[in-house]
Design an enzyme around this catalytic site. Sequence first.
Site, PDB file in Angstrom:
ATOM      1  N   TRP A 203      -0.437  45.246 -47.370  1.00  0.00           N
ATOM      2  CA  TRP A 203      -1.245  46.470 -47.416  1.00  0.00           C
ATOM      3  C   TRP A 203      -2.577  46.349 -46.700  1.00  0.00           C
ATOM      4  O   TRP A 203      -3.283  47.344 -46.553  1.00  0.00           O
ATOM      5  CB  TRP A 203      -1.495  46.903 -48.873  1.00  0.00           C
ATOM      6  N   ASN A 204      -2.974  45.156 -46.283  1.00  0.00           N
ATOM      7  CA  ASN A 204      -4.366  45.025 -45.816  1.00  0.00           C
ATOM      8  C   ASN A 204      -4.588  45.580 -44.406  1.00  0.00           C
ATOM      9  O   ASN A 204      -5.675  46.065 -44.100  1.00  0.00           O
ATOM     10  CB  ASN A 204      -4.858  43.584 -45.932  1.00  0.00           C
TER      11      ASN A 204
ATOM     12  N   LYS B 262       9.655  47.865 -43.489  1.00  0.00           N
ATOM     13  CA  LYS B 262       9.388  48.168 -44.899  1.00  0.00           C
ATOM     14  C   LYS B 262       7.900  47.904 -45.100  1.00  0.00           C
ATOM     15  O   LYS B 262       7.470  46.775 -45.296  1.00  0.00           O
ATOM     16  CB  LYS B 262      10.233  47.247 -45.792  1.00  0.00           C
ATOM     17  N   PRO B 263       7.085  48.974 -45.014  1.00  0.00           N
ATOM     18  CA  PRO B 263       5.657  48.755 -45.206  1.00  0.00           C
ATOM     19  C   PRO B 263       5.341  48.525 -46.680  1.00  0.00           C
ATOM     20  O   PRO B 263       6.188  48.778 -47.536  1.00  0.00           O
ATOM     21  CB  PRO B 263       5.038  50.075 -44.719  1.00  0.00           C
TER      22      PRO B 263
ATOM     23  N   GLU C  34       4.372  34.996 -42.169  1.00  0.00           N
ATOM     24  CA  GLU C  34       2.911  34.952 -42.006  1.00  0.00           C
ATOM     25  C   GLU C  34       2.323  35.180 -43.386  1.00  0.00           C
ATOM     26  O   GLU C  34       2.371  36.294 -43.913  1.00  0.00           O
ATOM     27  CB  GLU C  34       2.452  36.051 -41.028  1.00  0.00           C
TER      28      GLU C  34
ATOM     29  N   CYS D  14      -6.172  38.107 -43.928  1.00  0.00           N
ATOM     30  CA  CYS D  14      -5.551  36.804 -44.184  1.00  0.00           C
ATOM     31  C   CYS D  14      -6.389  35.683 -43.577  1.00  0.00           C
ATOM     32  O   CYS D  14      -6.446  34.595 -44.118  1.00  0.00           O
ATOM     33  CB  CYS D  14      -4.135  36.776 -43.640  1.00  0.00           C
TER      34      CYS D  14
END
Length: 517
Positions: A155-156, A179-180, A251, A285
């Site tokens: 979501w970031n 698929k968000p 990731e 991240c």
Amino acid sequence: MATVEQHPAQTQNGAAHAGPEIPVENPATAAIVATVPDLDAAAVADMARRARAAQPAWAAYGFDGRARVLLRMQKWVMDNAERIASTIVSETGKTYEDAQLAEISYGGAAFGFWAKHAGEYLADERVRSGNLLVKGKKLLVRYEPRGLIGVIGPWNYPLTNSFGDCIPALAAGNAVILKPSEVTPLTSLLLAEGLSECGVPADVFQVATGRGATGAALIEEVDMIMFTGSTRTGRKVAEAAARRLIPSSLELGGKDPMIVLADADLERAANVATYYSMQNSGQTCISVERVYVEAPVYDEFVAKVAAKVRALRQGSPDGGPGTVEVGAMTFPPQVDIVEDHVNDALAKGARALTGGHRGQGGGHYFEPTVLVDVDHTMKAMTEETFGPTLPIMKVADADEAVRLANDSPYGLGASVFSRDTARGEEVARRVDAGAVCVNDAIINYTALELPMGGHKESGLGTRHGAGGIRKFATQQSILITPRLALKRELHYFPYTRRGTKRLGRMLKLMYGRGKRD
Ligand code: NAD
């Protein structure tokens, strides 16, 4: 009151989705701005069937045909920049500037980059071999689209980290189902609209909205899964992919250290530390999550950072560009994690020079926070906080800084500050992380030629660069023996004493001429 937009799911027969819906919240105001379908496994399987049927025609466009579509999309992103920015801001609560620099600018760059480089990175490669057994033969490596790629995102960064990997996957000639995150699905739906307008054929790119179960269902359908998200979910994704024997590229999370050596430009280091820890409310991240400063400059560095962080304006980005530096926290439970890490540090003897509390009011906020007197008994120094916090620790020297930087299960990014760039590079090489910047942080991500990926529990595989598109292709080696070849080579049947001896002499000639020391 804002209207709530409903996004119908695409189904095979075009019927509207009648199942459960997921509300999408604006975290800056806590208002529900839209609902999207929570798709089940059957809906995902339907999408996959349609994607597979559509993919060969897309592959047949070739690199030039696909590049034309991607370049149209690059322009579309720029033409629709305001619409994309307001969609991103409405579902993440981040500032306009965070949406502009880290998302729209990334999208614009990435469409151009993959349009230009996909054909080059995936071109047939002529290989030469020193082995006598293949002398005179033509050796080739070629790349073909895998077919259907599943991309699962966090979501970031709904555009950069969720949609971003779809671009090379499409450029390679694959169909893609994205698929968000259930928290931020709207940007992906908007970009799907753009791709369709720019000429990506129907069903080549689809968005499967839903929660974790929808992501799990997607893994069961695809030829490769590209996942960005937490290390905890990444493990589950890798396990599911391993069961199906499909490749996965992961990731994952990070706890990026910054090392400030005594000869650093402290003003620049303090600006970098402030910006890259607080930008996007620290929900990056590769944000700066912890700092180690050599003792002689510790006090000065801390004073600079504390003053800069105190000056930040935090609040709802609804006031528009230039009104706040730090927006909301996108995912409400993340505020609890940040609070827990700060409280844990304070309980163990840390001090908050500024901030330290969750924000007041309707949305989800945590105050920009600088922590000192911290050590590795504290979660704030060892676990991913993913919020607007910056713990700073004094160290005796570079060796201690490197030891502590590497004392982590993560190894995503890192940064080192020194006016002596050779020394900075020497320290950078000792940090166990996928990318290390000297006298900067994070900005390596914008160099799409540079691979980006994590060591240790921060991931498997890389994005960007040649590897960032070759992973979406199968690799095939082709060996061609010329027409005028021997009828029988030395090692074929039948085995004879003479033939075996000749082969032995040949092996000695090839590998036995050197000296042993
Ligand atoms: P998350 O792991 O909770 O969720 C990521 C995605 O996985 C979501 O779309 C979710 O619905 C889906 N999902 C959940 N369970 C699943 C399952 N069993 N199978 C398949 N999919 C499933 O991560 P998040 O909270 O959305 O994102 C934050 C995390 O992402 C942080 O750890 C951050 O460091 C990481 N991240 C990493 C990078 C990178 O490039 N390394 C970039 C951005 C974010």
